[in-house]
Structure formats: C-alpha cells, structure tokens
Motif scaffolding. Structure first.
Motif, PDB file in Angstrom:
ATOM      1  N   THR A  24     -95.274  20.814 -37.848  1.00 44.11           N
ATOM      2  CA  THR A  24     -95.917  21.050 -36.557  1.00 44.11           C
ATOM      3  C   THR A  24     -96.935  22.168 -36.652  1.00 44.11           C
ATOM      4  O   THR A  24     -98.068  22.044 -36.171  1.00 44.11           O
ATOM      5  N   VAL A  74    -110.225  23.119 -37.355  1.00 43.15           N
ATOM      6  CA  VAL A  74    -111.430  22.297 -37.448  1.00 43.15           C
ATOM      7  C   VAL A  74    -112.268  22.439 -36.186  1.00 43.15           C
ATOM      8  O   VAL A  74    -113.491  22.606 -36.249  1.00 43.15           O
ATOM      9  N   GLU A  75    -111.624  22.412 -35.037  1.00 43.83           N
ATOM     10  CA  GLU A  75    -112.358  22.530 -33.780  1.00 43.83           C
ATOM     11  C   GLU A  75    -113.053  23.881 -33.662  1.00 43.83           C
ATOM     12  O   GLU A  75    -114.221  23.963 -33.283  1.00 43.83           O
ATOM     13  N   SER A  96     -99.973  21.111 -38.881  1.00 47.52           N
ATOM     14  CA  SER A  96    -100.804  20.123 -38.198  1.00 47.52           C
ATOM     15  C   SER A  96    -101.616  20.759 -37.073  1.00 47.52           C
ATOM     16  O   SER A  96    -102.816  20.491 -36.934  1.00 47.52           O
ATOM     17  N   ALA A  97    -100.977  21.597 -36.284  1.00 48.55           N
ATOM     18  CA  ALA A  97    -101.684  22.264 -35.190  1.00 48.55           C
ATOM     19  C   ALA A  97    -102.754  23.210 -35.724  1.00 48.55           C
ATOM     20  O   ALA A  97    -103.850  23.299 -35.161  1.00 48.55           O
ATOM     21  N   THR A  98    -102.461  23.895 -36.813  1.00 51.36           N
ATOM     22  CA  THR A  98    -103.438  24.809 -37.390  1.00 51.36           C
ATOM     23  C   THR A  98    -104.650  24.055 -37.915  1.00 51.36           C
ATOM     24  O   THR A  98    -105.787  24.497 -37.739  1.00 51.36           O
ATOM     25  N   ILE A  99    -104.430  22.920 -38.539  1.00 46.50           N
ATOM     26  CA  ILE A  99    -105.557  22.110 -39.019  1.00 46.50           C
ATOM     27  C   ILE A  99    -106.397  21.623 -37.841  1.00 46.50           C
ATOM     28  O   ILE A  99    -107.632  21.710 -37.871  1.00 46.50           O
ATOM     29  N   LEU A 100    -105.755  21.122 -36.811  1.00 42.98           N
ATOM     30  CA  LEU A 100    -106.475  20.625 -35.642  1.00 42.98           C
ATOM     31  C   LEU A 100    -107.289  21.726 -34.981  1.00 42.98           C
ATOM     32  O   LEU A 100    -108.498  21.585 -34.746  1.00 42.98           O
ATOM     33  N   VAL A 101    -106.656  22.839 -34.681  1.00 41.32           N
ATOM     34  CA  VAL A 101    -107.341  23.948 -34.028  1.00 41.32           C
ATOM     35  C   VAL A 101    -108.405  24.537 -34.954  1.00 41.32           C
ATOM     36  O   VAL A 101    -109.502  24.884 -34.520  1.00 41.32           O
TER      37      VAL A 101
END
Length: 71
Positions: free
Chosen positions: A8, A18-19, A11-16
């Motif tokens: 979790t 990149v944005e 995954s959240a770190t990758i999503l945030v």
C-alpha cells in the motif's frame, strides 16, 4: 514484515510521486515560458521544480511509513 502495508505504501508513493513530479516540472516549464526565460531558464526551473517535488515525495513516504508501519 507486513507485506500488505508495504504494498500500500509503495503503491501510494509511486502514484503521488509521479503526479507531484510531473506537476513540478510542468510548473517550471510554464513559469519559464511566462517570463520568457529561454531554454536554459526552463531547464533550471524544471530542475528546481523536480527537486522540490522529490523532497515532497520523500516527506509523503516518511509520513506514510508512520501511519502504515511495514515492520
């Protein structure tokens, strides 16, 4: 190791990440264009925006680890 929490957080770190990184670089590009700083100025502002974005992602990751411990 709690693999569910680890997945979790990663995954959240990758999503945030990149944005935020794209927003930082795009912001540098937009500011350079708005002020007419040229290509070198755009690179400098994009690098500064990218560095600031990486700092924010690092802070996000540390905060996520505190709230979702992986060990």
């Amino acid at each position: 190791m709690n693999t569910k929490n680890a997945l979790t957080v990663i995954s959240a770190t990758i999503l945030v990440g990149v944005e935020v990184l794209v927003a930082g670089v795009a912001g540098g590009w937009a500011l350079a264009g708005m002020f007419g700083l040229g290509e070198i100025g755009a690179w400098v502002l994009e690098a500064a925006g990218g560095a600031f974005a990486l700092y924010l992602v690092y802070g996000f990751f540390r905060s996520a680890i505190k709230h979702e411990p992986i060990t």
